[in-house]
Design a protein around this motif. Sequence first.
Motif, short mmCIF file in Angstrom:
data_model
loop_
_atom_site.label_atom_id
_atom_site.label_comp_id
_atom_site.label_asym_id
_atom_site.label_seq_id
_atom_site.Cartn_x
_atom_site.Cartn_y
_atom_site.Cartn_z
N LEU A 238 -11.27 12.79 12.15
CA LEU A 238 -10.01 12.93 11.42
C LEU A 238 -8.87 13.08 12.42
CD1 LEU A 238 -11.11 15.45 8.64
CD2 LEU A 238 -10.11 13.19 8.21
N LYS A 239 -7.72 12.51 12.06
CA LYS A 239 -6.51 12.80 12.83
C LYS A 239 -6.17 14.27 12.62
CE LYS A 239 -4.61 8.23 11.88
NZ LYS A 239 -3.57 7.48 11.13
N PRO A 240 -5.43 14.90 13.54
CA PRO A 240 -4.99 16.28 13.27
C PRO A 240 -4.25 16.33 11.94
CG PRO A 240 -4.45 15.62 15.52
CD PRO A 240 -4.95 14.39 14.82
N GLY A 241 -4.59 17.27 11.10
CA GLY A 241 -3.95 17.36 9.79
C GLY A 241 -4.58 16.45 8.75
N GLY A 242 -5.59 15.68 9.14
CA GLY A 242 -6.28 14.78 8.20
C GLY A 242 -7.15 15.57 7.22
N THR A 261 -15.07 26.52 6.53
CA THR A 261 -14.30 27.47 7.34
C THR A 261 -14.97 27.66 8.69
OG1 THR A 261 -13.66 28.56 5.29
CG2 THR A 261 -13.23 29.78 7.32
N ARG A 262 -16.28 27.86 8.67
CA ARG A 262 -17.02 28.03 9.94
C ARG A 262 -16.94 26.79 10.81
NH1 ARG A 262 -22.53 30.86 8.08
NH2 ARG A 262 -21.68 32.93 7.70
N ALA A 263 -16.93 25.62 10.18
CA ALA A 263 -16.87 24.38 10.96
C ALA A 263 -15.54 24.24 11.68
CB ALA A 263 -17.12 23.19 10.05
N GLY A 264 -14.50 24.96 11.18
CA GLY A 264 -13.20 24.93 11.87
C GLY A 264 -12.08 24.29 11.06
N TYR A 265 -12.32 23.99 9.80
CA TYR A 265 -11.25 23.42 8.97
C TYR A 265 -10.26 24.48 8.56
CZ TYR A 265 -14.03 19.19 8.61
OH TYR A 265 -14.73 18.06 8.92
N GLY A 283 -11.07 20.33 3.18
CA GLY A 283 -10.70 21.02 4.40
C GLY A 283 -9.76 20.12 5.18
N THR A 284 -8.83 20.75 5.91
CA THR A 284 -7.88 19.99 6.72
C THR A 284 -8.25 20.14 8.19
OG1 THR A 284 -6.17 20.37 5.08
CG2 THR A 284 -5.42 19.77 7.28
#
Length: 289
Positions: A238-242, A261-265, A283-284
């Motif tokens: 994903l692009k940042p913010g994707g 959340t754990r994955a970092g989104y 998730g973003t």
Amino acid sequence: MTDEVWTVRKVLGWTAGHFEKSTVDSPRLTAEILLTHVLNTSRVKLYTDLDRPLQKTELAAYRALITKRLEGQPTAYLTGYREFYGRRFAVDARVLVPRPETELLVEAALKVLPKDAPSRALDLCTGSGCVALSLALERPKASVWAVDVSPGACAVAKANAEALGAGGRVTVLEGDLFAPVPEGARFDLVTANAPYVKTGELAGLQKEVRQEPTLALDGGPDGLDVIRRIADGALARLKPGGLLALEIGDDQGEAMVTLLTRAGYRDVRVDVDLARLPRLAFGTAPGAP
Ligand code: GLN
């Protein structure tokens, strides 16, 4: 059904009643869809032709479909198509039948694809291509990649892309999730209606669902095996913010919030469907914008 004269009206009434007794979903509608198929007509036309008698061959063909439907064949496999997001998708036993719930995934995904500017979307576990193609057709400036590990599904998705006139903007790739996606490609959106049924629950599904490819349904012991791999892999694509947008099972809402959340989104959230059950997870990807 005996050899007496069977009109459209009579045959629909009989079949709907029979389907109802056999607990076929939407008995009247199913009877109409199957008859429409046999007579090669539309449901509206059936109603303007209620007194038309059926020929013997038509009756025999209809009877054969009724038998298959009662045996548990999904209606869409019998007619060879299913409507999804206002379009007709060819389907057969190589792909999951598009569900109305999945239209919610398309609706949510469209919000992040601009109407007047180019964008790139990746749809994993594409099956018939219903999500990927709906996105491409609703957003003519978008480029869409559609991936499926099943060669049969890829063939169906490609045929649908051609038939719906999206062949030029949808690239169908065969392979395991991100594996066939070109190295440097980055996306504004990653969608998936991945398999999310728990392995232990497959045997208890409706007999119609059990006719569908297990590969499209079996999500491992907690149903989240494929979704976990998608969530991990999409961060790098994903692009940042994707946006990552996933269809999920109605008991997976909390687990998805933790997982994403754990994955970092960031901005992790779950949406409910018309029955107010969890159905979508978002998730973003971190970073600007
Ligand atoms: N919604 C599907 C069902 O009817 C499951 C689809 C999936 O696993 N992605 O069970």
